[in-house]
Write an enzyme that holds these catalytic residues in place. Sequence first.
Site, PDB file in Angstrom:
ATOM      1  CB  CYS A  87      40.070  34.975  36.957  1.00 43.98           C
ATOM      2  SG  CYS A  87      41.737  34.418  37.235  1.00 43.98           S
ATOM      3  NE  ARG A 119      42.528  26.955  42.353  1.00 44.66           N
ATOM      4  CZ  ARG A 119      42.612  27.038  43.670  1.00 44.66           C
ATOM      5  NH1 ARG A 119      42.248  26.052  44.436  1.00 44.66           N
ATOM      6  NH2 ARG A 119      43.092  28.132  44.229  1.00 44.66           N
ATOM      7  CB  ILE A 148      45.979  37.999  37.961  1.00 45.53           C
ATOM      8  CG1 ILE A 148      46.068  39.369  37.274  1.00 45.53           C
ATOM      9  CG2 ILE A 148      46.641  38.045  39.343  1.00 45.53           C
ATOM     10  CD1 ILE A 148      45.231  40.461  37.949  1.00 45.53           C
ATOM     11  CG  HIS A 184      41.399  39.677  36.240  1.00 42.06           C
ATOM     12  ND1 HIS A 184      40.725  39.892  37.424  1.00 42.06           N
ATOM     13  CD2 HIS A 184      42.120  38.555  36.413  1.00 42.06           C
ATOM     14  CE1 HIS A 184      41.030  38.938  38.279  1.00 42.06           C
ATOM     15  NE2 HIS A 184      41.881  38.108  37.702  1.00 42.06           N
ATOM     16  CD  GLU A 186      38.184  42.314  36.496  1.00 40.80           C
ATOM     17  OE1 GLU A 186      37.947  41.729  35.433  1.00 40.80           O
ATOM     18  OE2 GLU A 186      38.870  41.810  37.412  1.00 40.80           O
TER      19      GLU A 186
HETATM   20  N1  GLN Z   1      44.297  31.393  41.156  1.00 36.14           N
HETATM   21  C1  GLN Z   1      42.988  31.816  41.580  1.00 36.14           C
HETATM   22  C2  GLN Z   1      42.138  30.621  41.991  1.00 36.14           C
HETATM   23  O1  GLN Z   1      42.534  29.515  41.736  1.00 36.14           O
HETATM   24  C3  GLN Z   1      42.290  32.614  40.508  1.00 36.14           C
HETATM   25  C4  GLN Z   1      43.061  33.879  40.241  1.00 36.14           C
HETATM   26  C5  GLN Z   1      42.218  35.033  39.825  1.00 36.14           C
HETATM   27  O2  GLN Z   1      40.991  35.013  39.937  1.00 36.14           O
HETATM   28  N2  GLN Z   1      42.884  36.073  39.387  1.00 36.14           N
HETATM   29  O3  GLN Z   1      41.105  30.799  42.554  1.00 36.14           O
END
Ligand code: GLN
Length: 202
Positions: A87, A119, A148, A184, A186
């Site tokens: 992420c 992003r 997420i 994610h 984890e």
């Molecule tokens: N939206 C976050 C970012 O741009 C990343 C989200 C995440 O790591 N769950 O850094």
Amino acid sequence: MKSLRVGVLGVQGAVSEHVEVVNDTLKIMGINGVCETVKNLNQLKEVDALIIPGGESTTIGRVAKERGLMDEIVRKAKDGTPIFGTCAGLILLAKEVYDLKVGVVRQPLLGLMDIKVVRNAFGRQRESFEVDLNIPVLGEKPFPAVFIRAPVIEKVWGKTKVLAEFEGKIVAAQEENLLVAAFHPELTEDRRLHQYFLKMAL
Ligand code: GLN
């Protein structure tokens, strides 16, 4: 054999979750090793493999830079140390990153991997969701992927290989010793992606 030292970049985000999962996965795989949080340069220099977790990529990048960790991560990556970015970690590893609202971002990046990243690509309606993802390198059974505020990879080039796609968007990829996932791993019970990463370090 020397014990394998795995580090999780401990600046901000899902740090302890990865540490726990890696220690569990090392045990499952019967690998002599340990996973610890990496907060400073001395700890970073010691690790044989590194995870850059999810969180807020702007914060992680800024603080890691202040602590002098960014240059050392780049050096280790170029030396062949396996690095797994999930992420926000995926965002930090990318050569090109942009945000749908602000265009090209100005945040500190490692700029190591031949990927172009968007992003927050799923927008506000889908801030967080879970899907069964097909990741062929992990076998036939789908992988439970939790997204997420996730980024997506818009394109890959050079030696980067696509490992998984969701709704036509690239969400996992690998370029030699660099592995990235937009979700994610984890946060679910499936350990196969961590196993895949640890095999890269053996
Ligand atoms: N939206 C976050 C970012 O741009 C990343 C989200 C995440 O790591 N769950 O850094």
